[in-house]
Design an enzyme around this catalytic site. Structure first.
Site, PDB file in Angstrom:
ATOM      1  N   LYS A  86     -13.690  59.258  82.188  1.00 33.44           N
ATOM      2  CA  LYS A  86     -15.206  59.191  82.274  1.00 33.44           C
ATOM      3  C   LYS A  86     -15.575  58.556  83.698  1.00 33.44           C
ATOM      4  CE  LYS A  86     -14.151  60.314  78.656  1.00 33.44           C
ATOM      5  NZ  LYS A  86     -14.627  61.745  78.352  1.00 33.44           N
ATOM      6  N   GLY A  88     -15.886  61.247  86.202  1.00 36.64           N
ATOM      7  CA  GLY A  88     -16.619  62.175  86.672  1.00 36.64           C
ATOM      8  C   GLY A  88     -15.364  63.462  86.940  1.00 36.64           C
ATOM      9  N   THR A  89     -14.337  63.224  86.012  1.00 38.60           N
ATOM     10  CA  THR A  89     -13.206  64.323  85.976  1.00 38.60           C
ATOM     11  C   THR A  89     -13.859  65.632  85.835  1.00 38.60           C
ATOM     12  OG1 THR A  89     -12.049  62.776  84.888  1.00 38.60           O
ATOM     13  CG2 THR A  89     -11.099  64.822  85.085  1.00 38.60           C
ATOM     14  N   THR A  90     -14.605  65.919  84.818  1.00 38.31           N
ATOM     15  CA  THR A  90     -15.067  67.345  84.427  1.00 38.31           C
ATOM     16  C   THR A  90     -16.235  67.832  85.621  1.00 38.31           C
ATOM     17  OG1 THR A  90     -15.367  66.483  82.268  1.00 38.31           O
ATOM     18  CG2 THR A  90     -16.336  68.602  82.740  1.00 38.31           C
ATOM     19  N   TRP A  91     -16.686  67.064  86.264  1.00 32.75           N
ATOM     20  CA  TRP A  91     -17.434  67.226  87.391  1.00 32.75           C
ATOM     21  C   TRP A  91     -16.537  68.075  88.458  1.00 32.75           C
ATOM     22  CZ3 TRP A  91     -21.249  64.185  90.360  1.00 32.75           C
ATOM     23  CH2 TRP A  91     -22.128  64.777  91.455  1.00 32.75           C
ATOM     24  N   HIS A 156      -4.698  61.723  84.876  1.00 33.39           N
ATOM     25  CA  HIS A 156      -5.247  60.404  84.602  1.00 33.39           C
ATOM     26  C   HIS A 156      -4.320  59.265  85.075  1.00 33.39           C
ATOM     27  CE1 HIS A 156      -8.893  61.822  83.306  1.00 33.39           C
ATOM     28  NE2 HIS A 156      -8.707  62.079  82.102  1.00 33.39           N
ATOM     29  N   SER A 186     -19.732  55.167  79.328  1.00 31.76           N
ATOM     30  CA  SER A 186     -19.189  56.394  79.048  1.00 31.76           C
ATOM     31  C   SER A 186     -18.164  56.674  78.020  1.00 31.76           C
ATOM     32  CB  SER A 186     -19.207  57.097  80.442  1.00 31.76           C
ATOM     33  OG  SER A 186     -18.796  58.516  80.176  1.00 31.76           O
ATOM     34  N   ARG A 311     -22.751  64.066  78.255  1.00 27.39           N
ATOM     35  CA  ARG A 311     -23.678  63.115  77.556  1.00 27.39           C
ATOM     36  C   ARG A 311     -24.996  63.033  78.345  1.00 27.39           C
ATOM     37  NH1 ARG A 311     -25.068  57.531  77.372  1.00 27.39           N
ATOM     38  NH2 ARG A 311     -23.886  57.351  79.157  1.00 27.39           N
ATOM     39  N   GLY A 313     -25.020  62.329  82.307  1.00 26.80           N
ATOM     40  CA  GLY A 313     -24.694  62.331  83.765  1.00 26.80           C
ATOM     41  C   GLY A 313     -25.366  61.503  84.650  1.00 26.80           C
TER      42      GLY A 313
HETATM   43  P1  PAP Z   1     -12.737  62.946  81.266  1.00 29.68           P
HETATM   44  O1  PAP Z   1     -12.176  61.778  82.268  1.00 29.68           O
HETATM   45  O2  PAP Z   1     -12.485  62.661  79.875  1.00 29.68           O
HETATM   46  O3  PAP Z   1     -12.749  64.349  81.641  1.00 29.68           O
HETATM   47  P2  PAP Z   1     -15.500  62.585  82.725  1.00 29.68           P
HETATM   48  O4  PAP Z   1     -15.843  64.090  82.926  1.00 29.68           O
HETATM   49  O5  PAP Z   1     -14.678  61.898  83.641  1.00 29.68           O
HETATM   50  O6  PAP Z   1     -14.408  62.449  81.101  1.00 29.68           O
HETATM   51  O7  PAP Z   1     -16.673  61.680  82.187  1.00 29.68           O
HETATM   52  C1  PAP Z   1     -17.447  62.409  81.448  1.00 29.68           C
HETATM   53  C2  PAP Z   1     -18.957  61.605  82.199  1.00 29.68           C
HETATM   54  O8  PAP Z   1     -19.241  62.671  83.448  1.00 29.68           O
HETATM   55  C3  PAP Z   1     -20.194  61.795  81.137  1.00 29.68           C
HETATM   56  O9  PAP Z   1     -20.948  60.875  81.852  1.00 29.68           O
HETATM   57  P3  PAP Z   1     -22.056  60.029  80.875  1.00 29.68           P
HETATM   58  O10 PAP Z   1     -21.507  59.453  79.609  1.00 29.68           O
HETATM   59  O11 PAP Z   1     -22.292  58.861  81.640  1.00 29.68           O
HETATM   60  O12 PAP Z   1     -23.189  60.820  80.616  1.00 29.68           O
HETATM   61  C4  PAP Z   1     -20.649  63.188  81.600  1.00 29.68           C
HETATM   62  O13 PAP Z   1     -22.135  63.266  81.211  1.00 29.68           O
HETATM   63  C5  PAP Z   1     -20.337  63.142  83.179  1.00 29.68           C
HETATM   64  N1  PAP Z   1     -20.517  64.485  83.450  1.00 29.68           N
HETATM   65  C6  PAP Z   1     -19.709  65.617  82.917  1.00 29.68           C
HETATM   66  N2  PAP Z   1     -20.224  66.616  83.707  1.00 29.68           N
HETATM   67  C7  PAP Z   1     -20.880  66.371  84.556  1.00 29.68           C
HETATM   68  C8  PAP Z   1     -21.565  67.119  85.700  1.00 29.68           C
HETATM   69  N3  PAP Z   1     -21.361  68.448  85.956  1.00 29.68           N
HETATM   70  N4  PAP Z   1     -22.313  66.357  86.727  1.00 29.68           N
HETATM   71  C9  PAP Z   1     -22.481  65.078  86.590  1.00 29.68           C
HETATM   72  N5  PAP Z   1     -21.883  64.324  85.669  1.00 29.68           N
HETATM   73  C10 PAP Z   1     -21.201  64.942  84.745  1.00 29.68           C
END
Ligand code: PAP
Length: 345
Positions: A86, A88-91, A156, A186, A311, A313
């Site tokens: 949570k 910013g991994t996906t990004w 992770h 998050s 969610r 971002g």
């Molecule tokens: P993970 O470690 O389980 O893969 P991860 O991607 O780190 O999760 O965290 C998800 C958060 O990144 C979410 O934040 P929020 O709950 O505060 O909204 C998600 O919305 C955000 N996120 C996913 N993709 C992007 C993106 N492309 N740009 C910016 N934020 C993003």
């Protein structure tokens, strides 16, 4: 119909002897995990166990982290994307994948781009969350030798828990972290999505807050995780790039260029003039990715809905959920934990 993610090539048919060898590795890891105390009830309904000071969620990752320690051998050319969940991994996975594969996958290709077909978790496989996750792979160890260099993985796991070959090989790590308060909120939203899918009652924010502050979240304590990578980034800056989600949101172009340079494929002046940096930022933006069909309706190879990674971002959303006292308490802990380190979150 969903396509097969590229990493699946690592699970080609194995001989009976090889399969027996794989079983032995997981058996050894299971014995270590079973002998490990303490355990506590995790939010997936299965136990979390603490190993080498780190909390692991057996309901999501099985004994994957132990199998990584036992078996994963890093190559000098490997690039690991590291984070506590949570942050910013996906990004980061989307950006790194788009950068490194931009010659064969031009970001302008739109619908043909792999990020339009797969969630980034399927393009940059997690070591313990996917490749070595025995809950997903039926006790089969992936054959990572078949992947061409440079291999791009994510993890992770905290820095001190990674197998020694990561540091010894000189492979590169990009770490992303996020301010404590938004990370917590998050996490809480994400775990309640999973709990709903598992027909479990939602967890109260107050209860999760308490667990978080005690360090009892997967791969936590949060502060130790961040500090482990921060220290390493100071000692070996050529091998570790330390990023903050919040700063990336504010200035994505600057950070994308740093990422490309660190990965050994900087943008040329021609590419910059052609607007490639902005194209990649747009391709990987929250707005674009979260609206793609693959991320709205499909599940990734871990079996989790891709939509659960998106969610909103934003930075600072935690203020809408945490009380002033909770915000203050988190700030206080963060300040204490990072005191004297030069790190501020
Ligand atoms: P993970 O470690 O389980 O893969 P991860 O991607 O780190 O999760 O965290 C998800 C958060 O990144 C979410 O934040 P929020 O709950 O505060 O909204 C998600 O919305 C955000 N996120 C996913 N993709 C992007 C993106 N492309 N740009 C910016 N934020 C993003």
């Amino acid at each position: 119909m969903a396509q097969i993610p590229p990493y699946k090539i690592c699970f080609v048919l194995k001989s009976k002897e090889e399969e027996e060898e794989d079983e032995k590795i997981y058996k050894r890891c299971s014995e270590i995990a079973a002998a490990t105390l303490p355990t506590t009830e995790g939010w997936t309904g299965k136990p979390m166990f603490q190993y080498q000071g780190v909390w692991y969620n057996s309901g999501l990752h099985g004994i994957g982290p132990l199998a990584v320690q036992d078996h994963f051998k890093a190559r000098p050319s490997d690039i690991l994307l590291a984070s506590i969940p949570k942050s910013g991994t996906t990004w980061l996975k989307s950006l790194a994948f788009a950068v490194i594969s931009r010659k064969s996958n031009p970001p302008s290709a739109q619908q043909q781009h792999p990020l339009h077909i797969f969630n980034s978790h399927d393009l940059v496989p997690g070591l313990e969350t996917l490749l070595y996750n025995n809950l997903l792979n039926g006790n089969r160890i992936p054959n990572l030798d078949v992947l061409p260099s440079p291999r791009l993985f994510s993890t992770h796991m905290p820095y001190p828990s990674l197998p020694q070959s990561v540091a010894l090989s000189g492979s590169r790590i990009i770490y992303i972290c996020r301010n404590t308060k938004d990370n917590l909120v998050s996490w809480w939203h994400f775990l309640n999505k999973i709990r709903t899918d598992l027909s479990l009652e939602p967890m109260k924010l107050e209860d999760f807050f308490e667990l978080f502050c005690k360090g009892m979240t997967a791969f936590g304590p949060f502060w130790d995780h961040v500090m482990g990578y921060w220290r390493e980034s100071l000692e070996r800056p050529q091998n570790m790039l330390f990023l903050k989600y919040d700063e990336m949101v504010a200035e994505p172009a600057i950070h994308l260029k740093r990422i490309a340079e660190f990965m050994g494929c900087p943008f040329s002046s021609v590419e910059e003039k052609e607007g490639l940096v902005d194209e990649i930022i747009k391709l990987c933006s929250y707005e674009n990715l979260s609206n793609l069909a693959v991320n709205k309706t499909e599940k990734n190879a871990s079996g989790l809905p891709n939509s659960s990674y998106f969610r909103q971002g934003n930075v600072g959303d935690s203020a809408n959920y945490l009380s002033p006292e909770m915000l203050e308490q988190l700030d206080r802990i963060t300040e204490q934990k990072f005191q004297g380190s030069g790190l501020k979150l």
